[in-house]
Design an enzyme around this catalytic site. Structure first.
Site, short mmCIF file in Angstrom:
data_model
loop_
_atom_site.label_atom_id
_atom_site.label_comp_id
_atom_site.label_asym_id
_atom_site.label_seq_id
_atom_site.Cartn_x
_atom_site.Cartn_y
_atom_site.Cartn_z
N ASP A 233 -28.02 1.68 -0.93
CA ASP A 233 -26.98 1.82 0.10
C ASP A 233 -26.13 0.56 0.15
OD1 ASP A 233 -25.42 2.47 2.25
OD2 ASP A 233 -27.04 2.40 3.74
N LYS A 240 -21.55 -3.26 3.16
CA LYS A 240 -22.47 -4.08 3.92
C LYS A 240 -22.31 -5.55 3.52
CE LYS A 240 -26.36 -0.83 4.37
NZ LYS A 240 -26.38 -0.74 5.83
N GLU A 312 -24.21 7.04 6.04
CA GLU A 312 -24.28 8.07 4.99
C GLU A 312 -25.53 8.93 5.06
OE1 GLU A 312 -25.41 5.08 4.61
OE2 GLU A 312 -27.34 5.49 3.69
N ARG A 314 -27.21 10.29 7.53
CA ARG A 314 -27.13 11.48 8.38
C ARG A 314 -26.29 12.57 7.73
NH1 ARG A 314 -24.55 8.07 13.20
NH2 ARG A 314 -25.88 6.53 12.17
N1 BES Z 1 -29.78 2.55 5.64
C1 BES Z 1 -29.04 2.09 6.76
C2 BES Z 1 -29.90 1.77 7.97
C3 BES Z 1 -30.92 0.70 7.85
C4 BES Z 1 -30.56 -0.63 7.81
C5 BES Z 1 -32.25 1.04 7.90
C6 BES Z 1 -31.53 -1.60 7.73
C7 BES Z 1 -33.23 0.07 7.85
C8 BES Z 1 -32.85 -1.25 7.75
C9 BES Z 1 -28.04 3.14 7.18
O1 BES Z 1 -27.48 3.91 6.17
C10 BES Z 1 -26.92 2.42 7.86
O2 BES Z 1 -26.25 1.69 7.19
N2 BES Z 1 -26.75 2.63 9.15
C11 BES Z 1 -25.73 2.00 9.90
C12 BES Z 1 -25.08 3.04 10.78
C13 BES Z 1 -23.79 2.58 11.42
C14 BES Z 1 -22.72 2.39 10.36
C15 BES Z 1 -23.37 3.63 12.41
C16 BES Z 1 -26.35 0.88 10.73
O3 BES Z 1 -27.48 1.07 11.23
O4 BES Z 1 -25.75 -0.17 10.84
ZN ZN Z 2 -28.58 4.11 4.48
MN MN Z 3 -25.76 3.03 5.34
#
Ligand code: BES
Ligand code: ZN
Ligand code: MN
Length: 460
Positions: A233, A240, A312, A314
């Site tokens: 990701d 990120k 992504e 969800r």
């Molecule tokens: N895979 C990540 C969430 C994640 C981050 C899980 C670190 C465990 C450790 C997910 O795809 C994500 O990036 N979520 C975002 C959502 C936001 C953009 C609404 C998040 O949590 O920042």
């Molecule tokens: Zn993710």
């Molecule tokens: Mn993500």
């Protein structure tokens, strides 16, 4: 075949005394004077987690004293005796005093020795344990093997485990148990109406796919597991920062957890009709990547505006959940490393879960505690659903800055209607530091507790 680190009672073994600061004085008094004196000279007092190797008269190893927690269940770790498999010299040992939870102590013994050895060889010493009374060695072995295989998947970097590698691992497991397996790959996802899985995964050189396998009798209770399989990701175009991206090979931890649970269910031959769905993609960046502001169709017919390409998980889960829901199963369980917000709320060791089914929630909480696979219920707080409103589409894929794990769960909830029950686990899939039975690195969360729950509900 029991695990190679398990020994039978007729093998010669050294005793381990599991003691507390309270019981140590009495147990010490029963030991030969030399062992007693040596423990005293070492300052061993039975402190939880500390150990003392006890000599016999010729200086050989006589036995081991190890401090375990006292009686306060809330503050004691049933995995603690398992720490010994990493501390002791090679040999065969037995618990001379019974562990508070012999099954979990044995499991932790096996799980604690894990190390990720794909890229460098480690000197592994065989510290073996005589199977304690009442422990089902077959079952513990199956559980340990399932967890270890899935830890390897989480730990393997994406250059060696892309969406295709996730598919290969799932196929290998399915084949081993005679499950029927299909995978819908690349543009076939569009033809077969999985537009969001395709959109999230299309920018990667390795095409996105939906893995789907089914096992068990057609008329048995239908249990469907759905696992987030994001091989990596980057965040997509809403990229990120480096520190947040570093560990994102573990973003397929949900897929790894479903495979571990499926492995346990099939090894135990639980009388259920099991289906496993894994949308496997890489959230990559390229000129054909999906964009912020794009509006995607979905399998369920709900249009989704992209507020953030980093939300992504969800999206791919929504198409997989919609498919799962089409045969109205008895239970849908989804596992996903879905939000950073879940970590902010509960930290890395306590995954939140979401369900409208109060009886299921109570069972999950009970088994989580019993199996030392802890989870915590958070609410599907429907008033927050308005955070997912879109000006142009049926929904947005992101909510506001607060309650992010809840709004992600509410997003998923919209794609499940017909299933009799649905639970979503927002997992972390990683141990930040080594603890008994839980070595630093990729981890499988929730699978053991769900296996215990399904065994209780459906087991023979
Ligand atoms: N895979 C990540 C969430 C994640 C981050 C899980 C670190 C465990 C450790 C997910 O795809 C994500 O990036 N979520 C975002 C959502 C936001 C953009 C609404 C998040 O949590 O920042
Ligand atoms: Zn993710
Ligand atoms: Mn993500």
């Amino acid at each position: 075949m029991p695990h190679p680190l398990l020994a039978s009672a007729n093998e010669a073994s050294k005793p381990i005394w599991l003691v507390t600061e309270q019981t140590w004085t009495e147990i010490a008094g029963s030991l030969p004077p030399l062992a007693q004196g040596f423990a005293k000279a070492q300052g061993f007092a039975g402190k939880a987690g500390s150990h003392c190797l006890l000599p016999d008269a010729s200086g050989e190893l006589f036995g081991v004293a190890f401090g375990i927690n006292g009686t306060d269940a809330r503050q004691s770790d049933p995995f603690l005796p398992g720490k010994l498999s990493t501390l002791l010299p090679e040999g065969v040992y037995r618990f001379e005093t019974e562990a508070p939870n012999p099954t979990l102590a044995t499991l932790a013994w096996l799980l604690g020795t894990y190390s990720f050895s794909r890229y460098r060889k480690r000197n592994e010493k065989a510290v073996r344990l005589v199977i304690p009374h009442g422990v089902d060695a077959e079952d513990v072995t199956h559980i340990a093997n399932a967890i270890v295989a899935s830890r390897d998947l989480v730990n393997t970097p994406t250059n060696d485990l892309g969406p295709d590698g996730i598919e290969a691992a799932a196929r290998e497991l399915a084949d081993r148990h005679g499950a029927s397996f299909t995978s819908i790959v690349g543009d076939d996802l569009l033809k077969q109406n999985f537009p969001m899985i395709h959109a999230v995964g299309r920018a990667s050189i390795t095409p996105p796919r939906l893995i789907d396998f089914t096992w068990g009798k057609a008329d048995a209770p239908r249990i469907t597991l759905v696992g987030k399989g994001v091989a990596f990701d980057t965040g997509g175009l809403d990229i990120k920062p480096a520190a947040s991206m570093l560990l994102m090979r573990k973003d397929m931890g949900g897929a790894a957890a479903t495979l571990a649970l499926a492995s346990m269910i099939m090894d135990a031959k639980l009388p259920v009709r099991l289906r496993v769905l894994i949308p496997a993609v890489e959230n990559a960046i390229s000129s054909n990547a999906f964009r912020p502001g794009d509006i995607l169709p979905s399998r369920k017919g709900i249009s989704v505006e992209i507020g953030n390409t980093d939300a992504e998980g969800r999206l791919i889960l929504a198409d997989a959940l919609a498919l799962a829901d089409e045969e109205s199963p008895d239970l849908i369980v989804d596992f996903a490393t879905l939000t950073g917000a879940a970590r902010v709320a509960l930290g890395p060791e306590l995954p939140p879960f979401y369900t409208d089914d109060d009886a299921l929630a109570a069972d999950i909480a009970r088994h989580g505690t019993a199996e030392n696979d802890p989870v915590w219920r958070l609410p599907l707080w429907y008033p927050y659903q308005s955070q997912l409103d879109s000006k142009f589409a049926d929904m947005n894929n992101t909510g506001g800055p607060m309650g992010g794990s809840i709004t992600a769960a509410l997003f998923l909830r919209r794609f499940v209607e017909a299933a009799k029950a649905h639970v979503h686990f927002d997992i972390f899939a990683w141990n930040n530091a080594t603890k008994p039975g839980r070595p630093e690195g990729g981890e499988v969360q929730v699978s053991r507790l769900m296996y215990a729950l399904l065994k209780e509900r459906y087991g023979a």
